[in-house]
Design an enzyme around this catalytic site. Structure first.
Site, PDB file in Angstrom:
ATOM      1  N   HIS A  94      47.772  64.365 -24.566  1.00 40.01           N
ATOM      2  CA  HIS A  94      46.884  64.078 -23.439  1.00 40.01           C
ATOM      3  C   HIS A  94      47.655  63.619 -22.199  1.00 40.01           C
ATOM      4  O   HIS A  94      47.322  63.990 -21.071  1.00 40.01           O
ATOM      5  CB  HIS A  94      45.886  63.001 -23.872  1.00 40.01           C
ATOM      6  CG  HIS A  94      44.609  63.014 -23.108  1.00 40.01           C
ATOM      7  ND1 HIS A  94      43.464  62.415 -23.569  1.00 40.01           N
ATOM      8  CD2 HIS A  94      44.270  63.537 -21.912  1.00 40.01           C
ATOM      9  CE1 HIS A  94      42.486  62.580 -22.703  1.00 40.01           C
ATOM     10  NE2 HIS A  94      42.957  63.243 -21.680  1.00 40.01           N
ATOM     11  N   GLY A 128      32.119  66.836 -10.205  1.00 39.67           N
ATOM     12  CA  GLY A 128      30.746  67.016  -9.742  1.00 39.67           C
ATOM     13  C   GLY A 128      30.592  67.055  -8.237  1.00 39.67           C
ATOM     14  O   GLY A 128      29.562  67.495  -7.721  1.00 39.67           O
ATOM     15  N   TYR A 184      37.934  59.820 -25.734  1.00 40.15           N
ATOM     16  CA  TYR A 184      36.621  59.896 -25.103  1.00 40.15           C
ATOM     17  C   TYR A 184      35.593  59.181 -25.984  1.00 40.15           C
ATOM     18  O   TYR A 184      35.339  59.598 -27.120  1.00 40.15           O
ATOM     19  CB  TYR A 184      36.172  61.341 -24.908  1.00 40.15           C
ATOM     20  CG  TYR A 184      37.061  62.198 -24.046  1.00 40.15           C
ATOM     21  CD1 TYR A 184      37.961  61.647 -23.131  1.00 40.15           C
ATOM     22  CD2 TYR A 184      37.019  63.578 -24.141  1.00 40.15           C
ATOM     23  CE1 TYR A 184      38.775  62.445 -22.348  1.00 40.15           C
ATOM     24  CE2 TYR A 184      37.829  64.396 -23.356  1.00 40.15           C
ATOM     25  CZ  TYR A 184      38.702  63.819 -22.467  1.00 40.15           C
ATOM     26  OH  TYR A 184      39.510  64.621 -21.688  1.00 40.15           O
ATOM     27  N   PRO A 212      37.166  71.140 -12.721  1.00 39.96           N
ATOM     28  CA  PRO A 212      37.185  72.270 -11.782  1.00 39.96           C
ATOM     29  C   PRO A 212      36.131  72.159 -10.688  1.00 39.96           C
ATOM     30  O   PRO A 212      36.200  72.884  -9.693  1.00 39.96           O
ATOM     31  CB  PRO A 212      36.906  73.474 -12.683  1.00 39.96           C
ATOM     32  CG  PRO A 212      36.074  72.913 -13.794  1.00 39.96           C
ATOM     33  CD  PRO A 212      36.659  71.554 -14.044  1.00 39.96           C
ATOM     34  N   LEU A 213      35.164  71.247 -10.873  1.00 41.08           N
ATOM     35  CA  LEU A 213      34.130  71.024  -9.853  1.00 41.08           C
ATOM     36  C   LEU A 213      34.312  69.672  -9.178  1.00 41.08           C
ATOM     37  O   LEU A 213      33.372  69.099  -8.634  1.00 41.08           O
ATOM     38  CB  LEU A 213      32.739  71.131 -10.489  1.00 41.08           C
ATOM     39  CG  LEU A 213      32.439  72.476 -11.158  1.00 41.08           C
ATOM     40  CD1 LEU A 213      31.039  72.481 -11.758  1.00 41.08           C
ATOM     41  CD2 LEU A 213      32.597  73.627 -10.164  1.00 41.08           C
TER      42      LEU A 213
END
Length: 326
Positions: A122, A206, A56, A202-203
């Site tokens: 990962h 967004g 990242y 989990p969203l």
């Protein structure tokens, strides 16, 4: 903040964690000061399970997290990952045992810590036996550099083989109201083996917040502009799903994001979602979801409006899909 147990370790983590990826890239310009404020506010709220990775921001996200927790290390369960290498604008996966150790040392230095609480592979390297990679990871535990081991986007057989080498405490894989495939095999397998299921995105990156109605809402450099679920007819179909979830949330006096997180927590006691955000208000909204309890009737209604397979489009472009379920 409620807590859940990390694998069979006895270590307690916040029931809702914080994904830090978007603080450095992928979703728009980075703002270090604001991100550090969000992380420190998370700790104040009891959101102490922090998730980063060496890829990242090409290491910058680990540095950011390290700065944010420098004076509060003992409050944090710190997770990071290795295996995805950035090469010439692309990505390569490496699970070579020698690289595992090199990557860990580099992460420790960037984070400014003497140990990593949860160290994930990962993505699974198809060219290196999982036994070899996890064997090298286990040596990091023996050396005191890592406390617990995890895998990300691993297939059931891979998980079982890894577990024979060293206990796996966590599996990180996408799970949400629009990515429900793990419910078929992975969630039951994790329950069987005593592995915590860490739900990333989990969203729905967004989308499930209801705030994204078209691509114009996204920064020009936002990688979601190329995500199959955000483009063309898929966008329109997925908006209908979000609108249905929003209606259920309204009746619950909750936001769609809170409903989506509460739904995840209700799936099983070994599920821990890690929503990401760069905004303090969103962080506080997400954290409050841990206090929401859904009845059997409410869960049934959510399942009716957002059943498995309801989302239109793959969760990654073709190249990204090739690296999951390894």
């Amino acid at each position: 903040m409620k807590t859940r147990t990390l694998g069979k370790s006895g270590t307690q983590v916040s029931a809702i964690g914080l994904g830090c990826m978007g603080m450095s890239e992928f979703y728009g310009p980075a703002d270090e000061a604001r991100s550090i404020d969000v992380i420190q506010r998370a700790l104040d709220l009891g959101v102490t399970f922090l998730d980063t990775a060496d890829m990242y921001g090409v290491g910058e996200n680990e540095k950011l997290v390290g700065k944010a927790i420098a004076k509060r290390r003992d409050e944090v369960t710190l997770a990071t990952k290795f295996a995805i290498q950035r090469e010439g604008g692309g990505f390569a996966i490496c699970g070579d045992p020698a690289y595992v150790k090199t990557a860990c040392d580099a992460s420790l230095q960037r984070l400014g810590v003497d140990h990593i609480d949860l160290y994930y592979q990962h993505r699974v390297d198809p060219n290196v036996p999982i036994e070899d990679t996890v064997g090298a990871m286990a040596e990091l535990v023996e050396a005191g550099k890592v406390r617990h081991l995890g895998l990300s986007e691993a297939a059931p057989d891979t998980i079982r083989r890894a577990q024979q080498v060293h206990p796996i405490s966590a599996l990180q894989t996408e799970l949400s109201l629009w990515s429900r495939d793990p419910e078929q095999e992975l969630l039951p397998l994790c329950a069987e083996l005593g592995i915590t299921f860490v739900a990333y995105s989990p969203l729905g990156r967004g989308f499930l917040t209801g705030a994204i109605r078209d691509l114009d809402a996204l920064d020009e450099g936002d990688f979601r502009r190329a995500n199959p679920r955000f483009v063309g007819d898929n966008m329109a179909r997925n908006l209908a799903l979000v609108d249905a979830v929003t209606e259920v949330a309204r009746e619950k006096d909750a936001t769609p994001a809170q409903l989506a997180l509460a739904w995840l927590l209700a799936r099983a006691p070994h599920v821990v979602p890690i929503p990401g955000t760069t905004k303090r208000a969103r962080l506080e909204e997400n954290a409050a979801a841990a206090a929401i309890t859904l009845s059997a009737d409410e869960l049934a209604r959510i399942d009716a409006v957002a059943p498995p397979g309801a989302a239109a489009g793959e969760r990654y472009p073709e190249a990204g899909m090739a690296s999951v379920n390894g």
